[in-house]
Design a protein around this motif. Structure first.
Motif, mmCIF file in Angstrom:
data_model
loop_
_atom_site.group_PDB
_atom_site.id
_atom_site.type_symbol
_atom_site.label_atom_id
_atom_site.label_comp_id
_atom_site.label_asym_id
_atom_site.label_seq_id
_atom_site.Cartn_x
_atom_site.Cartn_y
_atom_site.Cartn_z
ATOM 1 N N PHE A 125 -22.021 118.307 14.345
ATOM 2 C CA PHE A 125 -22.791 117.239 13.708
ATOM 3 C C PHE A 125 -22.712 117.346 12.185
ATOM 4 N N ALA A 126 -22.805 118.574 11.675
ATOM 5 C CA ALA A 126 -22.752 118.769 10.222
ATOM 6 C C ALA A 126 -21.390 118.356 9.664
ATOM 7 N N MET A 127 -20.312 118.684 10.382
ATOM 8 C CA MET A 127 -18.974 118.293 9.928
ATOM 9 C C MET A 127 -18.824 116.779 9.890
ATOM 10 N N LEU A 128 -19.302 116.103 10.943
ATOM 11 C CA LEU A 128 -19.190 114.651 10.989
ATOM 12 C C LEU A 128 -19.984 113.996 9.857
ATOM 13 N N GLN A 129 -21.159 114.540 9.566
ATOM 14 C CA GLN A 129 -21.967 113.982 8.490
ATOM 15 C C GLN A 129 -21.288 114.170 7.140
ATOM 16 N N ARG A 130 -20.678 115.337 6.933
ATOM 17 C CA ARG A 130 -19.994 115.596 5.661
ATOM 18 C C ARG A 130 -18.755 114.712 5.510
ATOM 19 N N ILE A 131 -17.989 114.571 6.583
ATOM 20 C CA ILE A 131 -16.800 113.720 6.512
ATOM 21 C C ILE A 131 -17.213 112.277 6.254
ATOM 22 N N GLY A 132 -18.230 111.809 6.985
ATOM 23 C CA GLY A 132 -18.719 110.454 6.770
ATOM 24 C C GLY A 132 -19.235 110.254 5.366
ATOM 25 N N GLY A 133 -20.002 111.220 4.854
ATOM 26 C CA GLY A 133 -20.540 111.121 3.502
ATOM 27 C C GLY A 133 -19.447 111.090 2.445
ATOM 28 N N SER A 134 -18.428 111.934 2.612
ATOM 29 C CA SER A 134 -17.331 111.964 1.648
ATOM 30 C C SER A 134 -16.534 110.670 1.684
ATOM 31 N N PHE A 135 -16.284 110.167 2.895
ATOM 32 C CA PHE A 135 -15.540 108.913 3.040
ATOM 33 C C PHE A 135 -16.327 107.746 2.434
ATOM 34 N N GLY A 136 -17.621 107.682 2.731
ATOM 35 C CA GLY A 136 -18.449 106.613 2.187
ATOM 36 C C GLY A 136 -18.530 106.660 0.682
ATOM 37 N N THR A 137 -18.684 107.857 0.134
ATOM 38 C CA THR A 137 -18.745 108.012 -1.320
ATOM 39 C C THR A 137 -17.450 107.547 -1.970
ATOM 40 N N SER A 138 -16.319 107.934 -1.365
ATOM 41 C CA SER A 138 -15.018 107.563 -1.921
ATOM 42 C C SER A 138 -14.812 106.061 -1.911
ATOM 43 N N VAL A 139 -15.061 105.440 -0.764
ATOM 44 C CA VAL A 139 -14.803 103.998 -0.634
ATOM 45 C C VAL A 139 -15.740 103.196 -1.529
ATOM 46 N N LEU A 140 -17.032 103.520 -1.486
ATOM 47 C CA LEU A 140 -18.005 102.728 -2.237
ATOM 48 C C LEU A 140 -17.865 102.938 -3.742
ATOM 49 N N THR A 141 -17.533 104.163 -4.143
ATOM 50 C CA THR A 141 -17.298 104.411 -5.566
ATOM 51 C C THR A 141 -16.096 103.607 -6.056
ATOM 52 N N ALA A 142 -15.050 103.548 -5.228
ATOM 53 C CA ALA A 142 -13.862 102.771 -5.598
ATOM 54 C C ALA A 142 -14.196 101.283 -5.715
ATOM 55 N N VAL A 143 -15.019 100.782 -4.802
ATOM 56 C CA VAL A 143 -15.418 99.374 -4.841
ATOM 57 C C VAL A 143 -16.185 99.068 -6.128
ATOM 58 N N VAL A 144 -17.162 99.923 -6.439
ATOM 59 C CA VAL A 144 -17.975 99.702 -7.638
ATOM 60 C C VAL A 144 -17.130 99.845 -8.899
ATOM 61 N N ALA A 145 -16.270 100.884 -8.948
ATOM 62 C CA ALA A 145 -15.454 101.122 -10.136
ATOM 63 C C ALA A 145 -14.520 99.942 -10.414
ATOM 64 N N ALA A 146 -13.918 99.408 -9.352
ATOM 65 C CA ALA A 146 -12.995 98.283 -9.537
ATOM 66 C C ALA A 146 -13.732 97.060 -10.083
ATOM 67 N N ARG A 147 -14.921 96.803 -9.576
ATOM 68 C CA ARG A 147 -15.660 95.613 -10.020
ATOM 69 C C ARG A 147 -16.246 95.810 -11.419
ATOM 70 N N LEU A 148 -16.665 97.054 -11.725
ATOM 71 C CA LEU A 148 -17.179 97.313 -13.070
ATOM 72 C C LEU A 148 -16.067 97.241 -14.103
ATOM 73 N N ALA A 149 -14.850 97.631 -13.703
ATOM 74 C CA ALA A 149 -13.722 97.537 -14.627
ATOM 75 C C ALA A 149 -13.416 96.080 -14.956
ATOM 76 N N ALA A 150 -13.581 95.220 -13.954
ATOM 77 C CA ALA A 150 -13.330 93.795 -14.179
ATOM 78 C C ALA A 150 -14.458 93.131 -14.953
ATOM 79 N N ALA A 151 -15.699 93.608 -14.714
ATOM 80 C CA ALA A 151 -16.863 93.018 -15.390
ATOM 81 C C ALA A 151 -17.843 94.131 -15.734
ATOM 82 N N PRO A 152 -17.640 94.828 -16.866
ATOM 83 C CA PRO A 152 -18.504 95.952 -17.237
ATOM 84 C C PRO A 152 -19.976 95.559 -17.306
ATOM 85 N N GLY A 153 -20.831 96.438 -16.748
ATOM 86 C CA GLY A 153 -22.267 96.194 -16.792
ATOM 87 C C GLY A 153 -22.741 95.131 -15.835
ATOM 88 N N SER A 154 -21.897 94.728 -14.904
ATOM 89 C CA SER A 154 -22.256 93.649 -13.976
ATOM 90 C C SER A 154 -23.047 94.181 -12.791
#
Length: 455
Positions: free
Chosen positions: A392-421
């Motif tokens: 269970f701990a491994m699955l939570q860590r893998i899920g957390g790392s994957f979610g952090t990576s994907v969502l950070t990439a989504v936010v970074a791409a949109r902030l790069a296009a429109a800073p402070g948005s």
């Protein structure tokens, strides 16, 4: 007396054990965030680059991940209480060494060793607690043990800023020592002694595959390093094949044949994506959109942890009384209700409104994550809990790392296009709401599995 695991009553001795193990779990989670917020100060003190100092945090987190797979075998081979006590003692020693580190390189090494001790400390405490609590008390007791997981990041963010500014960098680590020594003294007196349950040799092939594969996968997701992520995924895939063929695997993957266990595991993985990804996204709104300080952001994001902690006691009682599946399903609905307003963020939303929304979302998380863990463990025989908990701990860590990576990439791409948005952060929360909605599928399967078991 703690009482028989078949009892329903929560004895004073069990509460005492819960307090000791909770403090131990808090230490490992607290020191993860208390140092991260002060990396700039640490780098300046050692005249090191921020990129080098980042490994003080990254090395700790990777060591935490690497030790999770081996924790079950260690508890079976040497006894869970013994493993927990040794790890608490080592955690205190390595914390002191971190405080006295003469260079940033030495600090990184000591942090990795501290992470290794912490990586065994948390699952060992969970295994010990789940074994002692028994199925009729598991929901309430796991709720208690989950409290530090949600409080530690908030308190760590606030304490890290204060300690680094007013007390100096060494106190970021020395603050752990008295708490660890207290746990060690109380643990030697209060925790039960048990004989090792398994004297079979270590599955070295499984060990090598998991302690390299899991950190590589976590690092690859966290640092957007596709080669590392692919290598980690490949190593873990090879482990799955070998573990299913081994008569004595490091982790018994045959547990997934149980429908209740596998459904709970899917919920834990999915909520790992939604929970830990969101913990990265919302602070970006306050920092980059509303231009708040780090300390202010810590206070403004605290309502999420407050809501979670408030919901945990209710979640535990309901799980023990009616079963966890329906509690999980209701919790996911509440989580979605608390996430949708964040998907509609603007740059001028009232802070009180956002705090109220976070409390609602936190309540949903509290009604979901811990009941999923407890429900997945209810059907697991006592002697196999040391296999189930690390999985269970491994699955939570893998899920957390994957979610952090994907969502950070989504936010970074949109902030790069429109800073402070604010739209960038809002869009990421739209993804989070969608992921949470998908988790309703395994949650419903869990409801059906639980109902069929009762029938």
């Amino acid at each position: 007396m703690i009482g028989s695991p078949d009892e329903d009553r929560l004895t004073p001795a069990l509460w005492g054990t819960a307090a000791i193990l909770t403090i131990g779990g808090f230490l490992s989670m607290f020191t993860s965030t208390v140092v991260t917020v002060a990396l700039g100060t640490i780098a300046a003190g050692f005249r090191a680059s921020l990129g080098t100092a980042q490994w003080i945090a990254t090395g700790y987190l990777l060591a935490l991940a690497a030790m999770v797979p081996v924790s079950g075998w260690a508890c079976r081979r040497f006894g869970t209480t013994r493993v927990w006590l040794v790890c608490v003692g080592l955690f205190a020693v390595f914390s002191a060494l971190c405080a006295a580190a003469p260079s940033v390189e030495a600090l990184i090494v000591f942090r990795v060793l501290q992470g290794a001790a912490g990586g065994l400390l948390v699952p060992a405490g969970q295994i010990l607690f789940a074994t002692m609590a028994g199925p009729k008390r598991l929901g309430r007791m796991m709720a208690v043990l989950s409290i530090p997981i949600y409080l530690a990041p908030v308190l760590g963010t606030l304490a890290g800023s204060v300690l680094a500014e007013r007390c100096g960098v060494p106190w970021l680590f020395l603050v752990n020592v008295p708490l660890a020594l207290l746990c060690l003294l109380l643990g030697r007196k209060r925790l039960p002694r048990e004989r090792p349950a398994d004297t079979r040799p270590l599955d070295w092939r499984g060990l090598v595959l998991t302690v390299t594969g899991l950190p590589l996968l976590v690092y690859g997701f966290a640092e957007a390093a596709p080669i590392a992520a692919a290598a980690g995924a490949l190593l873990l895939a090879v482990f799955v094949v070998t573990a299913l063929r081994s008569p004595a695997p490091l982790l018994d993957l045959r547990l997934f044949r149980d429908r209740t266990f596998s459904s709970a595991a899917a919920v834990i993985f999915g909520m790992g994506i939604a929970l830990f990804g969101a913990m990265i996204v919302l602070p970006l709104y306050y920092l980059d959109v509303r231009h708040e300080s780090l300390v202010a952001t810590g206070f403004l994001t605290a309502p999420l942890a407050l809501g979670t902690v408030l919901a945990l006691p209710l979640a535990g009682r309901l799980t023990d009384r009616i079963g966890g599946a329906r509690v999980i399903f209701a919790g996911l609905i509440v989580t979605i209700i608390g996430t949708v307003p964040l998907a509609l963020l603007t740059g001028s939303d009232d802070y009180w409104w956002l705090s109220a929304v976070q409390v609602v979302r936190g309540c949903g998380i509290g009604l979901t994550t811990t009941p999923a863990l407890a429900t997945g463990l209810v059907s697991v025989p006592k002697e196999r809990i040391s296999h189930a908990m690390p999985l269970f701990a491994m699955l939570q860590r893998i899920g957390g790392s994957f979610g952090t990576s994907v969502l950070t990439a989504v936010v970074a791409a949109r902030l790069a296009a429109a800073p402070g948005s604010a739209a960038a952060v809002a869009g990421a929360h739209g993804w989070i709401a969608g992921i949470t909605a998908i988790v309703l599928i395994p949650a419903w399967l869990l409801v059906r599995a639980e109902m069929s078991t009762k029938d």
